[in-house]
Design a protein around this motif. Structure first.
Motif, PDB file in Angstrom:
ATOM      1  N   ASN A  97       0.811  -1.206   0.000  1.00 55.36           N
ATOM      2  CA  ASN A  97       0.000   0.000   0.000  1.00 55.36           C
ATOM      3  C   ASN A  97       0.848   1.261   0.000  1.00 55.36           C
ATOM      4  OD1 ASN A  97      -2.114   1.997   1.669  1.00 55.36           O
ATOM      5  ND2 ASN A  97      -2.976   0.664   0.102  1.00 55.36           N
TER       6      ASN A  97
ATOM      7  N   ARG B  65      -9.305  -0.413  -6.658  1.00 52.85           N
ATOM      8  CA  ARG B  65      -8.515  -1.124  -5.662  1.00 52.85           C
ATOM      9  C   ARG B  65      -9.307  -2.282  -5.042  1.00 52.85           C
ATOM     10  NH1 ARG B  65      -7.294   1.245   0.171  1.00 52.85           N
ATOM     11  NH2 ARG B  65      -9.517   0.799   0.208  1.00 52.85           N
TER      12      ARG B  65
ATOM     13  N   ASN C 262      -3.743  -3.073  -6.314  1.00 53.03           N
ATOM     14  CA  ASN C 262      -3.330  -2.807  -4.937  1.00 53.03           C
ATOM     15  C   ASN C 262      -2.137  -1.875  -4.841  1.00 53.03           C
ATOM     16  OD1 ASN C 262      -1.596  -4.612  -6.013  1.00 53.03           O
ATOM     17  ND2 ASN C 262      -1.655  -6.065  -4.329  1.00 53.03           N
TER      18      ASN C 262
ATOM     19  N   SER D  43      -1.597  -4.180 -10.458  1.00 50.64           N
ATOM     20  CA  SER D  43      -2.076  -5.186  -9.529  1.00 50.64           C
ATOM     21  C   SER D  43      -1.004  -6.251  -9.401  1.00 50.64           C
ATOM     22  CB  SER D  43      -3.367  -5.795 -10.059  1.00 50.64           C
ATOM     23  OG  SER D  43      -3.625  -6.971  -9.356  1.00 50.64           O
TER      24      SER D  43
END
Lengths: 371, 176
Positions: free
Chosen positions: A213, B47, B55, B93
């Motif tokens: 993230n 997402r 992500n 991703s």
């Protein structure tokens, strides 16, 4: 009777030996515990991106050297890959092989600085000298190749500035032979040293989800147990021809994704880089290294995002061309810049002394953060 | 794994007007142009939904399109009036191994773009950099301050194509 506590702000840097450059950290402390870290960057800002807009495409290459000055070869590598994709040109195989060898030598040199200075930061000075001794030999190899030791301007769009020296292959093999026992020496001296393990294991744990993230890449991401390496996951150049492992963190001394894991990833990666060099060095195809260099570099209109696996992570170049000889926009996705963002998160609720251990384990280069 | 065309169709069904167009001129990479004020909702869906699973935000980059009217000011300096500033988002991703590029364009005079900082933490500093260099305002960003330039740099944005060096900074002459 209750004891009153209040937060205190402690300033660290910009001239602090363990920040590896000029980085200022504002630490918000509660006693010895860190509650918040506010990094202040930009002390080394030279506006590379503005410069690039008034340069022609080949003139940008020396500027890329000066971003991550510990891995200049790889910065050039990323830039030329991006421009070559924009131009849609094929590069001779010999050039690609030499680029891979130089890139992997650079990775070893860069990791040696990272590990050496990491040891020095937390009090082990001797390994620092050992690492720099070995790095010196790699710099000698670069010197006989292109004449420069740190800032090379070696990889050009479509080729290389010089072919390798006739002695290069022999000297590189000598280096590999000498270096392998030295790596073991480094492991004995620092990696598995109990004092060092106590300082770094279970400190600054980075869970894989947080890492992704926050955009963390490179050895720092792999230390968290994510098998992600652009040399495998988004292959460029001739990396698909070589056989090598992607080491991931296993939490051998503590928890997966702690400082020791991040440190150890770099040690393991040096073994893998040696493997790649050994496979490539004997098979460099014959040919010319300058034949594919275009006379005039004028890409068609369009934009491209190309990325390579720099020693510190994903180095991306976003280039927009307006069809002229100057790039319209060059944005660098610098791995250190993105990796640095997670630093505050890692430091929370650790002791002040751990800040240095965590910062060293992320391995930042300020020249690249500030560009 | 999905191609940009498939992603474009799926998004178009979901968000309608907010998804403007798919630009795919070779040799450039294709990108999807979207509404700057709805980029946060679109990214949230990109997402979280299993078919996208983006992500990771690889890169976020501000761009001065320099497509406005080119004029001269009273000191014969080039200035640009009107037109747009853009932001490119490169998403990836690591689960489904696909990539997509989004682009938003906002008015040069009042560039406002919704922030994606809450969605990918890595956007925090990238957005601050785009604000620092282009003056693009990311709405709902928790700490939109300069990052590379000094905090007290006056209201000028160095990477805009019509940028002029100020004469003085803190009493020091700038063009030396």
């Amino acid at each position: 009777m209750s004891i009153k506590t209040e937060e205190m702000v402690l300033n660290m840097g910009p001239q602090h030996p363990s920040t590896h450059g000029v980085l200022r950290l504002e630490l918000v402390l509660e006693g010895e515990l860190i509650r918040d870290v506010i990094p202040h960057i930009g002390y080394l800002h030279r506006c590379f991106e503005k410069h690039a807009e008034v340069m022609t495409y080949p003139q940008v290459i020396p500027y890329t050297d000066r971003m991550d000055y510990l891995a200049s070869m790889y910065n050039e590598f990323g830039y030329v890959v991006a421009v070559e994709r924009l131009l849609e040109i094929e590069v001779p195989e010999r050039v690609e092989y030499i680029r891979v060898i130089m890139g992997e030598l650079q990775r070893i040199a860069s990791h040696l600085v990272a590990l050496g200075t990491y040891g020095a930061d937390i009090g082990a000075f001797t390994p620092f000298l050992f690492c720099f001794r070995d790095r010196e030999k790699i710099l000698n190899l670069f010197e006989i190749t292109c004449g420069a030791r740190l800032l090379y301007n070696y990889m050009w769009v479509g080729g290389l500035s010089h072919d390798i020296h006739p002695d290069f292959v022999r000297l590189t093999k000598d280096f590999i032979k000498e270096f392998k026992p030295n790596l073991k020496e480094l492991n004995d001296l620092l990696t598995f040293n109990q004092i060092f393990v106590d300082r770094t294991a279970n400190v600054g744990i980075l869970p894989p989800d947080t890492a992704i993230n926050y955009g963390v890449t490179g050895p720092n991401l792999r230390a968290s147990g994510v098998k992600w390496d652009l040399r495998r996951n988004d292959p460029y150049s001739v990396y698909h021809k070589f056989d090598f492992e992607i080491p991931i963190g296993k939490g051998e001394k503590g928890t997966v994704g702690d400082c020791w894991d991040r440190y150890y990833m770099r040690v393991l990666e040096m073994y893998e880089s040696l493997k790649i060099i050994e496979q490539a060095i004997d098979n460099i195809p014959e040919g010319d290294v300058t034949s594919a260099i275009p006379k005039r570099i004028k890409p068609p209109e369009g934009q491209i995002y190309a990325r390579v696996e720099n020693p510190r992570g994903e180095l991306g170049y976003f280039i927009i061309s307006d069809g002229s000889v100057n790039p319209f926009r060059v944005k660098v996705r610098a791995p250190s810049f993105v990796n640095m963002e997670v630093f505050g998160e890692l430091c929370k609720d650790h002791l002040v002394a751990d800040v240095v251990a965590i910062l060293g384990s992320i391995d930042i280069v300020l020249g690249e953060i500030d560009r | 794994m999905k191609t940009p065309e498939e992603i474009f169709d799926l998004l178009k069904n979901k968000f309608g007007e907010a998804i403007i167009e798919l630009v795919s001129d070779k040799p450039a990479e294709s990108f999807i142009s979207v509404d700057p004020l709805q980029i946060d909702k679109i990214c949230n869906s990109l997402r979280d939904e299993k078919e996208f699973a983006f992500n990771s935000l690889m890169n976020l980059s501000g761009v001065d399109d320099a497509n406005g009217e080119k004029l001269k000011d009273e000191n014969e300096h080039d200035i640009i009036k009107g037109g747009t500033l853009s932001v490119f988002y490169h998403l990836e991703s690591t689960i489904l191994k696909h990539k997509v590029t989004l682009k938003v364009s906002a008015d040069r005079d009042n560039p406002e773009v919704a922030s994606v900082e809450e969605i990918w933490r890595s956007a925090d500093w990238h957005e601050r950099e785009a604000f620092d260099m282009y003056g693009i305002k990311f709405l709902n960003h928790h700490n939109l301050i300069r990052i590379l330039m000094p905090y007290d740099w006056e209201d000028s944005y160095p990477l805009r194509k019509d940028y002029q060096n100020p004469e003085f900074y803190q009493g020091m002459k700038v063009p030396y």
